[in-house]
Design a protein around this motif. Structure first.
Motif, PDB file in Angstrom:
ATOM      1  N   PHE A  35       0.833  -1.197   0.000  1.00  0.00           N
ATOM      2  CA  PHE A  35       0.000   0.000   0.000  1.00  0.00           C
ATOM      3  C   PHE A  35       0.874   1.255   0.000  1.00  0.00           C
ATOM      4  CE2 PHE A  35      -3.897  -2.348   0.876  1.00  0.00           C
ATOM      5  CZ  PHE A  35      -4.848  -1.526   0.285  1.00  0.00           C
ATOM      6  N   ALA A  36       1.976   1.238   0.749  1.00  0.00           N
ATOM      7  CA  ALA A  36       2.870   2.398   0.769  1.00  0.00           C
ATOM      8  C   ALA A  36       3.424   2.670  -0.621  1.00  0.00           C
ATOM      9  CB  ALA A  36       4.002   2.176   1.766  1.00  0.00           C
ATOM     10  N   ARG A  37       3.900   1.627  -1.303  1.00  0.00           N
ATOM     11  CA  ARG A  37       4.453   1.816  -2.648  1.00  0.00           C
ATOM     12  C   ARG A  37       3.346   2.225  -3.630  1.00  0.00           C
ATOM     13  NH1 ARG A  37       7.564   0.749   0.596  1.00  0.00           N
ATOM     14  NH2 ARG A  37       7.390   2.998   0.686  1.00  0.00           N
ATOM     15  N   ALA A  38       2.184   1.615  -3.516  1.00  0.00           N
ATOM     16  CA  ALA A  38       1.104   1.906  -4.456  1.00  0.00           C
ATOM     17  C   ALA A  38       0.590   3.329  -4.295  1.00  0.00           C
ATOM     18  CB  ALA A  38      -0.034   0.908  -4.261  1.00  0.00           C
ATOM     19  N   LEU A  39       0.483   3.816  -3.059  1.00  0.00           N
ATOM     20  CA  LEU A  39       0.012   5.181  -2.857  1.00  0.00           C
ATOM     21  C   LEU A  39       1.068   6.204  -3.281  1.00  0.00           C
ATOM     22  CD1 LEU A  39      -1.954   4.747   0.479  1.00  0.00           C
ATOM     23  CD2 LEU A  39      -2.890   5.097  -1.822  1.00  0.00           C
ATOM     24  N   GLU A  40       2.354   5.842  -3.147  1.00  0.00           N
ATOM     25  CA  GLU A  40       3.408   6.688  -3.719  1.00  0.00           C
ATOM     26  C   GLU A  40       3.208   6.801  -5.237  1.00  0.00           C
ATOM     27  OE1 GLU A  40       6.850   5.276  -0.523  1.00  0.00           O
ATOM     28  OE2 GLU A  40       6.963   4.667  -2.626  1.00  0.00           O
ATOM     29  N   LEU A  41       2.971   5.671  -5.865  1.00  0.00           N
ATOM     30  CA  LEU A  41       2.768   5.664  -7.313  1.00  0.00           C
ATOM     31  C   LEU A  41       1.482   6.396  -7.688  1.00  0.00           C
ATOM     32  CD1 LEU A  41       3.560   4.737 -10.133  1.00  0.00           C
ATOM     33  CD2 LEU A  41       2.466   2.524  -9.651  1.00  0.00           C
ATOM     34  N   ALA A  42       0.447   6.270  -6.855  1.00  0.00           N
ATOM     35  CA  ALA A  42      -0.815   6.961  -7.133  1.00  0.00           C
ATOM     36  C   ALA A  42      -0.594   8.466  -7.197  1.00  0.00           C
ATOM     37  CB  ALA A  42      -1.843   6.619  -6.051  1.00  0.00           C
ATOM     38  N   LEU A  43       0.087   9.014  -6.204  1.00  0.00           N
ATOM     39  CA  LEU A  43       0.350  10.453  -6.200  1.00  0.00           C
ATOM     40  C   LEU A  43       1.279  10.844  -7.344  1.00  0.00           C
ATOM     41  CD1 LEU A  43       0.721  11.035  -2.361  1.00  0.00           C
ATOM     42  CD2 LEU A  43      -1.065  11.972  -3.827  1.00  0.00           C
ATOM     43  N   TYR A  44       2.246   9.996  -7.625  1.00  0.00           N
ATOM     44  CA  TYR A  44       3.195  10.273  -8.702  1.00  0.00           C
ATOM     45  C   TYR A  44       2.484  10.377 -10.049  1.00  0.00           C
ATOM     46  CZ  TYR A  44       7.286   9.658 -11.710  1.00  0.00           C
ATOM     47  OH  TYR A  44       8.249   9.832 -12.671  1.00  0.00           O
ATOM     48  N   ARG A  45       1.496   9.527 -10.282  1.00  0.00           N
ATOM     49  CA  ARG A  45       0.770   9.557 -11.549  1.00  0.00           C
ATOM     50  C   ARG A  45       0.114  10.913 -11.773  1.00  0.00           C
ATOM     51  NH1 ARG A  45       0.457   4.655 -13.812  1.00  0.00           N
ATOM     52  NH2 ARG A  45      -0.948   5.439 -15.439  1.00  0.00           N
ATOM     53  N   THR A  46      -0.331  11.551 -10.706  1.00  0.00           N
ATOM     54  CA  THR A  46      -1.064  12.806 -10.860  1.00  0.00           C
ATOM     55  C   THR A  46      -0.194  13.910 -11.436  1.00  0.00           C
ATOM     56  OG1 THR A  46      -0.616  13.655  -8.614  1.00  0.00           O
ATOM     57  CG2 THR A  46      -2.495  12.162  -8.888  1.00  0.00           C
ATOM     58  N   TYR A  47       1.130  13.818 -11.320  1.00  0.00           N
ATOM     59  CA  TYR A  47       2.006  14.864 -11.855  1.00  0.00           C
ATOM     60  C   TYR A  47       1.925  14.933 -13.378  1.00  0.00           C
ATOM     61  CZ  TYR A  47       4.399  13.724  -7.399  1.00  0.00           C
ATOM     62  OH  TYR A  47       4.701  13.430  -6.106  1.00  0.00           O
ATOM     63  N   ALA A  48       1.512  13.845 -14.012  1.00  0.00           N
ATOM     64  CA  ALA A  48       1.453  13.800 -15.474  1.00  0.00           C
ATOM     65  C   ALA A  48       0.230  14.527 -16.020  1.00  0.00           C
ATOM     66  CB  ALA A  48       1.463  12.356 -15.965  1.00  0.00           C
ATOM     67  N   VAL A  49      -0.667  14.959 -15.150  1.00  0.00           N
ATOM     68  CA  VAL A  49      -1.771  15.830 -15.553  1.00  0.00           C
ATOM     69  C   VAL A  49      -1.251  17.265 -15.437  1.00  0.00           C
ATOM     70  CG1 VAL A  49      -4.102  16.624 -15.020  1.00  0.00           C
ATOM     71  CG2 VAL A  49      -3.510  14.199 -14.758  1.00  0.00           C
ATOM     72  N   PRO A  50      -1.076  17.992 -16.533  1.00  0.00           N
ATOM     73  CA  PRO A  50      -0.408  19.299 -16.488  1.00  0.00           C
ATOM     74  C   PRO A  50      -0.979  20.271 -15.460  1.00  0.00           C
ATOM     75  CG  PRO A  50      -0.590  18.585 -18.745  1.00  0.00           C
ATOM     76  CD  PRO A  50      -1.352  17.574 -17.927  1.00  0.00           C
ATOM     77  N   SER A  51      -2.285  20.314 -15.292  1.00  0.00           N
ATOM     78  CA  SER A  51      -2.856  21.258 -14.330  1.00  0.00           C
ATOM     79  C   SER A  51      -2.439  20.920 -12.909  1.00  0.00           C
ATOM     80  CB  SER A  51      -4.386  21.262 -14.437  1.00  0.00           C
ATOM     81  OG  SER A  51      -4.918  19.956 -14.290  1.00  0.00           O
ATOM     82  N   ILE A  52      -2.187  19.649 -12.619  1.00  0.00           N
ATOM     83  CA  ILE A  52      -1.748  19.239 -11.289  1.00  0.00           C
ATOM     84  C   ILE A  52      -0.239  19.409 -11.149  1.00  0.00           C
ATOM     85  CG2 ILE A  52      -1.594  17.324  -9.664  1.00  0.00           C
ATOM     86  CD1 ILE A  52      -4.171  16.203 -10.879  1.00  0.00           C
ATOM     87  N   GLY A  53       0.513  18.860 -12.104  1.00  0.00           N
ATOM     88  CA  GLY A  53       1.967  18.955 -12.030  1.00  0.00           C
ATOM     89  C   GLY A  53       2.456  20.381 -12.023  1.00  0.00           C
TER      90      GLY A  53
END
Length: 298
Positions: A35-53
């Motif tokens: 869960f720790a690794r997956a939630l790290e990856l979950a937040l990391y994915r959001t950076y690829a949305v330009p408005s978020i990153g």
């Protein structure tokens, strides 16, 4: 059979009425590392949305203070899991999350997408790499748990079940993942943070290993050169082998929460939930745009 006793307990609970208890058992007993690794990856994915990153780059929270941002995010989210929505700690954590988010110009679609990553990414990670797949009870409970969190955050049009969360995430990434300089800066800072948790000579290996776990769509958005097929296969096989090894171990007897993770390094003397996170001031660095407040349940 001992390894599956807790799963039997989970299956005796109601995935709707006992959703948060099931999620707590899964995340703190059955799969804390995953869960720790997956939630790290979950937040990391959001950076690829330009408005978020781009927003994260403008606030400088992830580029200048990545460890604090990482710690605060993990501690606030997990306080709700550990103590419950109705506890003093849970209400305090949600209040801090809401006050921070209301300081920024964040659209509902982006907020809903981030919520989707918390539901979908852990299941996909666990099904691929953990010692067993996520059961249907756990999958349903995760969606119910995060629907409740989303309501507390004032998010609108929240998906109704796991399948809707998954469809929403996939559609949003297909139409919104794109190159943005700010998103790439935040991504690079996050990769550097992960490498900083281990001896410095391992940094290049850790960066390559992390990239090997990312899908092509995410790599393209950040314009990273994909690792070779051999590297990807070796890294993913190594993570799967870890899951198989865990399967042979005795079940965890005590819960493991985010505050116990070795990656949480910013508060060696302890912390208070109501002091975590940012306190941005409109018009200065840390809060480029003041958000018009939206209703939320605290």
């Amino acid at each position: 059979m001992e390894r599956f006793k807790r799963l039997s307990r989970i299956r005796r609970l109601d995935p709707y009425e006992d959703a948060s208890e099931i999620y707590r058992l899964s995340s703190s007993y059955e799969f804390p590392w995953d869960f720790a690794r997956a939630l790290e990856l979950a937040l990391y994915r959001t950076y690829a949305v330009p408005s978020i990153g781009r927003l994260l780059a403008e606030t400088a929270e992830f580029t200048e203070r990545p460890q604090k941002r990482y710690d605060d995010t993990a501690l606030l989210l997990d306080a709700v899991v550990e103590h419950g929505f109705d506890s003093v700690q849970g209400r305090t954590a949600i209040r801090r999350i809401n006050r921070m988010h209301r300081s920024y110009d964040i659209g509902n679609d982006d907020m809903r997408y981030v919520l989707c990553t918390f539901v979908v990414t852990p299941k996909r990670w666990i099904d691929s790499y953990a010692w067993r797949r996520l059961s249907r009870h756990e999958t349903v409970a995760s969606a119910v748990h995060y629907r409740r969190l989303g309501r507390h955050m004032g998010i609108k049009d929240i998906p109704g079940d796991y399948e809707e969360f998954e469809a929403c995430l996939d559609a949003y990434e297909k139409t919104h993942f794109a190159w943005d300089r700010g998103g790439r800066q935040v991504s690079d800072a996050t990769l550097a943070l992960i490498a900083s948790w281990y001896p410095r000579p391992l940094a290049p290996l850790l960066r390559t290993g992390t990239l090997a776990l990312l899908d092509d769509q995410l790599l393209r958005a950040f314009r990273y050169t994909p690792p070779s097929p051999v590297t990807r296969a070796l890294v993913r096989r190594a993570v799967r082998l870890r899951g198989r090894a865990v399967r042979l171990m005795p079940p965890r007897r005590a819960p493991h929460h985010a505050r116990q993770n070795r990656e949480i390094k910013g508060y060696p003397s302890g912390y208070r939930l109501d002091e975590l996170g940012t306190r941005p001031v409109p018009g200065v660095q840390g809060c480029p745009v003041r958000r018009i407040d939206t209703p939320s349940v605290e």
